[in-house]
Design a protein around this motif. Structure first.
Motif: not given
Ligand code: XIL
Length: 369
Positions: A161-187
């Motif tokens: 996994v590449n570049e999955a964290v981006q604090i600016e996206d505002g999630r408490p876990d710091g995860l970047k809001i990417t298509p993978w996060l949106r469609m598959v979920g943080p897991e």
């Protein structure tokens, strides 16, 4: 021109050294005049793998190819194993570029690591119209399994996994809001590592991230988010084995501060290896004068590598390109005065720059792994 097996002429090497001697302080003439052993040898002396990224295209430049094969013990394709290259359509995999590079590396005894299985960048054009919440997990798993199996036993480590964290996206876990996060979920992250491990149980599986070095609150939050994620993965027995630190750094930035040092110690304490996966130095704000500029860039390399190599967990050092002839910085981070950039150990004429000496010094001065 008589190019020896290390890819430079004796004359051009000496010229590089003269430039070094002309006022570059710590990277002085004595070192540079030493025998032209490749960087891979200085690294190997200390149990370290040195190399640089590659693309098939630049290997058509035979002088460059000579330099690359002499200097590097390890490489990583810059684009050949990204989704947009491997997946011309949703139904077809095209391994031709990756296989060609692998064959080339094998014949020169250069290890080829893999980059990158899950990333929001470099997704093929068809992806947005095809992937959705119903099929994205299956698509991701199919991709990981097909690609990692294809190279099982050949590619020793993967940026899973590449570049999955981006604090600016505002999630408490710091995860970047990417298509993978949106469609598959943080897991999606843990799932990806499990799938890669199933496909090749012997591969070293790496989480690769950028922008971890700076001091300051933003970077500290990012480090904390990455550390929390890696700690949880280790606790849950997720097969993660290493942290890749991209190391695209700026010449003038403090990147060896206490916050980063603490972080590296904490990552080491988790039992993870740490890889420098994409190092280059951006010089947008550095003066145009080449001697001054090279001194800045080389000292940043020296400072950063000496600092990183204090950690025995750092056993791999990869630069993003080898010569200024081919560097993404030229297009992605050009100088404001439009002068050619100089972010790598060889200049555009394939002559070693003070960066070369800086890397060698850092290897010479570190302890053996
Ligand atoms: C870069 C390539 O070098 C470029 O050629 C391409 O246009 C964009 O991607 N972090 C990464 C790499 O993980 O995949 C990126 O590579 C550089 C930043």
């Amino acid at each position: 021109m008589n190019v020896n097996r290390h890819g430079w002429t004796r004359r051009s090497f000496l010229m590089g050294s003269a430039a070094t001697a002309a006022g570059l302080g710590i990277f002085g003439a004595t070192r540079a005049l030493a025998s032209p052993r490749p960087l891979r040898a200085y690294a190997a002396d200390k149990g370290i793998l040195f190399g640089s990224s590659i693309s098939g295209q630049v290997l058509k430049d035979s002088l460059y190819a000579d330099l690359f094969t002499s200097q590097c013990a390890i490489t990583v394709p810059e684009g050949s194993l990204k989704w947009d290259t491997l997946r011309p359509t949703p139904y077809r995999y095209d391994f031709s570029g990756g296989d060609w590079l692998y064959g080339m590396c094998k014949s020169h005894e250069i290890l080829m690591r893999g980059h990158t299985l899950v990333w929001e960048g470099a997704l093929p054009k068809w992806f947005a119209a095809t992937a959705n919440a119903e099929n994205a997990r299956t698509m991701m798993l199919d991709h990981i399994s097909t690609v990692v199996r294809h190279y099982a036993g050949k590619v020793p480590s993967w940026d899973v996994v590449n570049e999955a964290v981006q604090i600016e996206d505002g999630r408490p876990d710091g995860l970047k809001i990417t298509p993978w996060l949106r469609m598959v979920g943080p897991e999606y992250i843990e799932t990806a590592f499990q799938a890669a491990h199933e496909a090749d149980p012997h591969a070293t599986l790496v989480y690769n991230e950028n922008w971890l070095e700076p001091e300051g609150a933003g970077a500290e939050r990012k480090r904390n988010a990455v550390l929390t994620m890696l700690t949880r993965m280790k606790k849950n027995n997720v097969p993660v084995h290493g942290l890749g630190i991209q190391s695209h750094v700026y010449a003038e930035m403090n990147i060896t501060g206490g916050g980063f040092k603490r972080f590296l110690q904490q990552v080491s304490d988790l039992g993870l290896s740490i890889m420098i996966t994409e190092m280059d130095v951006r010089e947008k704000n550095a003066p145009g004068d080449i001697a001054i500029r090279d001194r800045l860039i080389a000292s940043q390399y020296y400072k950063y590598l000496s600092f990183m190599l204090q950690f025995p967990a750092v056993k791999t050092v990869i630069t993003w390109g080898l010569s200024d002839r081919y560097t993404w910085i030229a297009t992605h981070n050009p100088r404001l005065d439009a002068m050619p950039v100089r972010p790598l150990p060889y200049d555009a004429e394939l002559r070693p720059t003070p960066v070369w000496d800086a890397i060698r010094s850092a290897f010479e001065e570190t302890r053996r792994r």
